[in-house]
Design a protein around this motif. Structure first.
Motif: not given
Lengths: 357, 357, 357, 357
Positions: A255, A330-336
């Protein structure tokens, strides 16, 4: 007359637990992000003083578990959240104290300000903590902290508590004993997986989280110095490294991601904005950042926040290196599939300073 | 005396925009999920009646764009959200009307209740809508809807608006014209990519979203009948299909997934609970679901909600098939490593009914 | 004198089982691919006649297992290989015959020329074979074939036998009984997984091979017709579809891919060359292909080979559709980072015909 | 009489370029792998002596490019291949010599035996070579080698030449100049990407090959020592590390992998066999390996080969550490779903020695 009917209709909607889109305008689907979190900075002096007071007044008992003091972004209505998704706290551990073992689904890291004989144990893998170490607590791994010395230790906690709470995805358990059994080999996971460019040849699975419990500062600092020597740098972040899972190249948590970056003396980076939020901890040096037109002067120990989609740029005004540790979602944003970036093109990439914090 | 000091400390924390973890107990990190959304059901009769009223009273003008009436879960403080992450609305389009072209980063689908000569155009690919069709609007693709007939069309909208709002990730744009230019080949994307088990051999990239604009009902129904004939079924959901991106096998959207499921006559599924929330639309038939001990009787057209981590089971009490369309945020949970499931083991998997909605 | 010394050195190398690079010039590392396989075509009349003779003269006994007659590319020194990596054979099954159950690590498919009451059973999943069906035999799944009718069945076998032999990766086992137990539900895997755009919602794993045992011709033909209607086509292959694993979008096998393509009446495609080899079976129609400047005229039933890096283009000279089934080793090339493509730019993409086969 | 007809049929097959499966028995589909490559060992003394002779007698001119002397496995009919898929050579570079720039699709590595002032330049990134360094040459990157000193340098080349030749996938080009332009920053790629557990934060793509040109020995040795201290080891390979792409965790090449392993004093590993072949270089120490029942004694500098599916175990008979560098084609096998492993269960995992090489 129609207006009366419309009023009646709206009342009927309300009673039926319905809400028409046309009454909401762009509250729910704005033309661009309008975060509630605001740019903010917490001074280290104040944080330290209050943490020290807490160290004297508040005992660590089961239930409390951790003497953690969370940043509460003034835009978030009193919630203990640094940004909408990220929790950041200062944690104070008195000498000889033990923060008992527990585990949870929130993803967590610790960045050590002063280790002073303290240790972290994650699933039996105990590591003694030194200034600048990054310690990982992947979800549902048992972890406890303690101190063998007489001195207090202090570090920064980073977790995805607000996101996990929003998603209603938290589970939390206490271990039946305060302190886990410890592996006989100290620094086991670092010895086994720490090289980064090599891995134990007989292990074929790709672990979701880094198999190393700790990124030691000596190696981190070396990597920063090496990257600076390579001659390459980021226009927005200067000498910036992302900590990664050495077996997959992914961010340390699913996340959020952790970065360490050096703003070299006299460097003034160019502004950009991103669909993600970031919490910075000033590990070394002094300078300022301009966030959404506001100048935030910072010194060693300060913490500050860049909310979603706010322009930001960094400046080192001194002749010494400045080092920022940060976490971002950013990983949350990229994953979604929500991530976006926009560079600030005007005025050589530098915002006009509209106010000073 | 210490208490005074502690009170003073807490006051100091507050003034410094800090919040200590030990005053929060498990509000922010509960032992298990405590969603605000509650189990709820909206009756079709009521929805239809109010939507019809809106069709008469409310005109579609720029700004409004869509005559969409959102489910507002009573647990979510009046927000137009079905669950913490999912938006679901009934959309009513009068005959000859046009819902003008726009695009946004929210991920969106439409499930058609009655197409009646209406069409959806996504990036120039126009498809005429029939009952049971699932239409996709991946992020930032231009889309408009319109009707060639004199009759009203009605469908269910599903979007990740609440999640996108929470993440501060929404961007929204109007097209300079109401209706997009349309490709000359009708059903272009279905003709090109609809087979599912084959793909155009010269296209090598793996698209993030399904390249087909629409899953037509005839094919969906056939797939349900076929799956039933195979003899396999899910203990919790009976004959359940997930719509997928045929080129990757992933859910249709990055943040949520769409399902179609048939509860066969007299089937009573076993309860389980999951870290994800679901909105159901009763496409055909009648029966009931038990959610967290509450019995919700449903008939064709009803919509109901299973919040996060609530036990749920479904029952078809009739001699006809019951068909449920649903959307759930499980892809969000899986992408962020938050998904969990627990089967209800007691009483043959059937909850005690504590109340009736 | 130095020459003598060099001769002596070379002799010493030889005795020591060493070989100097400089004596090899570009034999081992050519400037561009120089395959041994040559373009070739096998006429169906001849193939059929010889297969029929074999049907009379050769019995299927344990040990033989399959009445398969392999294409032996004249460039490959008598080996039963169509290209360096691909095995293709005509298989003839007499009425009431059984080809006993076995399994192997070679990856295999069958493309049915005439099913005539025969069946294929893969891991208990029995499917009756019809003209145009593509049957899959993923590695190490038990499979047997048989016929319930009095008529002979005939099909094309495609395997990666040459590659598996080269890699020394073959394992082979006989089942203790001739014919496997059969699932009670006919066409089980097609019923369960055949939709392609939907999947059983409760199965979360991504299978390495397609979970469907057979791609039925009716669906394949429909997909070809639909793709033609979409208006898009490949300049090199006209209306070309790749069969895919519906759950992952990958090629049906890890080492090779299967295509079905329609060359529409009067279409003349543009030449290109690729680092991969292809075996074509003319399922319907007539026309010719130009391969490396040689014109190969083909009719229904013929098989022909395009070796690695040979320019090729296809022409349908008739007023009827021509349909080619093919297998190619492109997945092997891509997995090992060896794939390349080059379009033929001269003369409108059409090669000069230097000879006729 | 039937026999005559069968003979005639076989003759007809031959004339038609066909080959029936039933005449092949299990030549093409054996019950288990039957590699042509045989276990073999090349003594360093001999290799060095002949390489030195070549250094005197053979000049490096365009065309030759590299003074490389390849291992020719006696089972492979005089071809310069160590195993069916792997090329291994000793390369000798005289002082002040330049091996001119070229590039090719074969994937390549160099393992340095004695650097002695020589350098390798890959796409402008020049690295000076030291004993134990592993240098990478990913496909189609320009590379040249040269020496600034008066002394000869010597290293081991590892390439997938046999596999690339078999696949007909080689492309080869000479640069128009002997030596590439060189970046001004020495060790650029190591400085930028060498940390392994961190990466430049602004680079988001995942490179197919490691972005570092060289794995330096000092770091490799440290990783071996650390792994030994962790207390874990592989039963078959003792302290074994695989070099990886730090941004993806994958093997350094797509077709083969490189390992470094330490057999500790008096360790005797357990035998197993794998569907892959391996070439070993004895970097330090002495001991023996038992391969398919044959004992191969080895000392520093020796090279030996374990063919596909041959049981093998390693023994360090000394009181000093033994270090083996190796390359294996396991990534090829895994990519094509051909990998398998079998542990030797009898006699404590130790083979009976049937002969000594």
């Amino acid at each position: 007359m129609n207006d009366n009917k419309i009023d009646e209709l709206l009342q009927n909607f309300k009673e039926a637990n319905l809400k028409p889109l046309w009454t909401l305008e762009h509250d729910v689907m704005p033309f661009s992000p309008k975060p509630n979190a605001i740019p903010w900075l917490w001074k280290w002096n104040k944080l330290y003083e209050l943490a020290e007071d807490a160290g004297e007044l508040i005992t660590l008992e089961k239930g409390g578990d951790r003497r953690a003091i969370a940043l509460a972004n003034p835009g978030l209505g009193g919630m203990p959240f640094a940004t909408e998704t990220l929790w950041t706290a200062v944690q104070w551990l008195n000498g000889k104290e033990v923060a008992p073992a527990h585990r949870h689904t929130s993803q967590a890291i610790r960045f050590i300000v002063d280790g002073a004989g303290s240790y972290s144990t994650v699933e039996g893998d105990r590591v003694y903590l030194e200034r600048g170490d990054l310690v990982l607590n992947p979800p549902m791994l048992w972890h406890d902290h303690g101190s063998d010395s007489d001195e207090r230790a202090i570090w920064i906690d980073g977790l995805d508590i607000p996101l996990t709470k929003y998603l209603n995805a938290n589970f939390f358990e206490h271990l039946h004993q305060d302190v886990q059994e410890v592996d006989t080999v100290k620094n086991y996971s670092i010895l086994k997986y720490g090289a980064g460019t090599m891995k134990p040849a007989w292990e074929r699975q790709k672990p979701m989280y880094p198999p190393i419990s700790t990124f030691k500062w000596a190696k981190t600092e070396q990597a920063l110095m090496d990257l600076a020597k390579s001659g390459d740098a980021c226009p927005h972040d200067d000498i910036a490294l992302e900590y990664i899972n050495p077996i997959t190249g992914s961010s340390v948590m699913k996340t959020f991601s952790c970065w360490i970056q050096m703003i070299r003396p006299n460097v003034h980076t160019q502004a950009h904005r991103e669909v993600c939020s970031t919490v910075y901890f000033v590990f070394e040096g002094s300078g300022y950042s301009v966030i959404d037109g506001i100048r935030f002067d910072w010194q060693q120990g300060d913490l500050f926040v860049v909310p979603n989609w706010k322009l930001h740029e960094h400046v080192n005004t001194s002749e010494e290196r400045a080092i920022l540790f940060s976490l971002n979602d950013r990983p949350t944003m990229e994953a979604l599939d929500k991530y976006r970036e926009e560079k600030y093109q005007e005025n050589g990439g530098h915002q006009e300073i509209k106010s000073v914090f």
